[in-house]
Design an enzyme around this catalytic site. Sequence first.
Site, PDB file in Angstrom:
ATOM      1  N   HIS A 133     -55.889  -2.944 -74.167  1.00 50.27           N
ATOM      2  CA  HIS A 133     -56.806  -2.724 -75.275  1.00 50.27           C
ATOM      3  C   HIS A 133     -58.129  -2.211 -74.724  1.00 50.27           C
ATOM      4  O   HIS A 133     -58.496  -2.477 -73.578  1.00 50.27           O
ATOM      5  CB  HIS A 133     -57.023  -4.002 -76.087  1.00 50.27           C
ATOM      6  CG  HIS A 133     -57.496  -5.175 -75.283  1.00 50.27           C
ATOM      7  ND1 HIS A 133     -56.664  -5.897 -74.448  1.00 50.27           N
ATOM      8  CD2 HIS A 133     -58.721  -5.768 -75.185  1.00 50.27           C
ATOM      9  CE1 HIS A 133     -57.351  -6.872 -73.872  1.00 50.27           C
ATOM     10  NE2 HIS A 133     -58.598  -6.811 -74.288  1.00 50.27           N
ATOM     11  N   VAL A 134     -58.850  -1.460 -75.555  1.00 54.75           N
ATOM     12  CA  VAL A 134     -60.119  -0.852 -75.171  1.00 54.75           C
ATOM     13  C   VAL A 134     -61.205  -1.377 -76.108  1.00 54.75           C
ATOM     14  O   VAL A 134     -61.013  -1.442 -77.329  1.00 54.75           O
ATOM     15  CB  VAL A 134     -60.052   0.692 -75.258  1.00 54.75           C
ATOM     16  CG1 VAL A 134     -61.361   1.308 -74.765  1.00 54.75           C
ATOM     17  CG2 VAL A 134     -58.874   1.229 -74.440  1.00 54.75           C
ATOM     18  N   HIS A 135     -62.344  -1.735 -75.533  1.00 53.00           N
ATOM     19  CA  HIS A 135     -63.465  -2.268 -76.303  1.00 53.00           C
ATOM     20  C   HIS A 135     -64.400  -1.144 -76.742  1.00 53.00           C
ATOM     21  O   HIS A 135     -64.735  -0.266 -75.946  1.00 53.00           O
ATOM     22  CB  HIS A 135     -64.262  -3.265 -75.455  1.00 53.00           C
ATOM     23  CG  HIS A 135     -63.454  -4.408 -74.931  1.00 53.00           C
ATOM     24  ND1 HIS A 135     -63.515  -5.681 -75.443  1.00 53.00           N
ATOM     25  CD2 HIS A 135     -62.537  -4.462 -73.930  1.00 53.00           C
ATOM     26  CE1 HIS A 135     -62.694  -6.467 -74.780  1.00 53.00           C
ATOM     27  NE2 HIS A 135     -62.081  -5.745 -73.863  1.00 53.00           N
TER      28      HIS A 135
END
Length: 347
Positions: free
Chosen positions: A284-286
Site C-alpha cells: 500500500h502507498v500513503h
Amino acid sequence: AVVSTQSTGTNMGVPSPDVEEEKPAKKVKLDVDNRAQAPEPKGVPEDAVKPVISKMSDYEITELLGQSEDGKTVFTRGVISGLEGPAVVLFETNSIDLERVKQFLSDLSVVKLKMNNDIYNIFQLDPPSGTNSIKTTVIHPATQKVINKFTMKPSYFVTETPEMYKTITRPYILNHLGDHRWVYNILEGKAEQDRVVCQVDDEKDGFMLVADLKWDLTTVENMYCLAIVQRRDIYSVRDLNQSHLPMLRNLQEKCLAAIKEKFGIARSLIRVYFHYQPAYYHLHVHFAHMRYQAGAPVLGKSLALNDVMQNIALSSEYYENATMIYYIKDGHALSVELDKHNIIVRE
C-alpha cells in the site's frame, strides 16, 4: 473489533509508539464546493451489525498503556462488560489525560455505529453535556499484538541485510498473512466503499485509493489516504522490481489527480510514500497532506514513492539486494524473531 469514534461538540525523527498516523494537524475546513465533492459516510443500518459497545460506561480501564508524544492521545487497556477478552481504547483530543478520559465512561455518553468492516467499526460518540468532544478508537478483542502496538516501549534501529530479510523477515511475513481480512473486504467491495476515492480494477495493476479512517474527509490539512494494490503477492518494497513500474506510475498519477478533483489539493502539497517495515504486509502507498504532522517523513520508516521508482528503474533487483535500516519496537513480533538471532543491540 476496532472502533473509531468521532464525536461532535463545543520531520525527520523516530516517533514514539509504533503506530501509523494518529496525530491530527491544525484543522482547516474544506469550502462548500469541495466538501460537496467528498464522499460522505452513510452509516450502517442498526440491524446490520451488533455494536461491540453501546455505552461508554460498559468499558472499564485496567491499565494505562501509554500516551502520544504530543499529549493528545491516551492509550488504555480494559474490559467491556459482557464481552470476553481484553480491549484497547484510544482517546484523542486537543489536550487529554486519563482523568478526562474517565469522564467519557458514563451512561450519559451516547455511541452510534456508523460503519463496520470485519473487526473495524466506526462509532459516533456524543459525550455528556459540558464535556469537550474527542475521537475514540475501540479495539476488541485486542490481541497481544495490538496490546504491544500501543504499549509504550523503546524502539531500536535494525540494519537489515538481504540475507537477514531472506532468512528472518520474509519467513515472518509469510507466517503473518492471516490478519488482512479487513483489507480484502475493502478490495472486494464489502466494506468502506463510501470512502473510496478512486480505483482501477485490474488483476495485475489494479488498486483502490481509500480515505483512511483517521481522516474526517473535511479537514484539508489532515488529508490521509491509502492506495491498496489489488495483487496479494506483493508484501512490501522488498518485492518491487522493474515489472511493477507501470503499476506504480499509473497509481501515482491516478491517485494525485483524484485527490485534486475531489478535495482540491494540489499534488505539490501531497507526500507519497511507503513504510518499511509496513504496518501490514499487503503493498500500500500513503498519500498525506504536507501539513499532516503524522504523515511527516520518518527516519527508519518512510520511503518516497518517487525514490523507490527511480531505484528500481536503475536496478530491477535494487530492493532485493539492498541493506535497509528500519526501527522496531521492543516486544513487536518481528523483534522477537530478531532476538532469536541476537540482531537487536540494546546496549
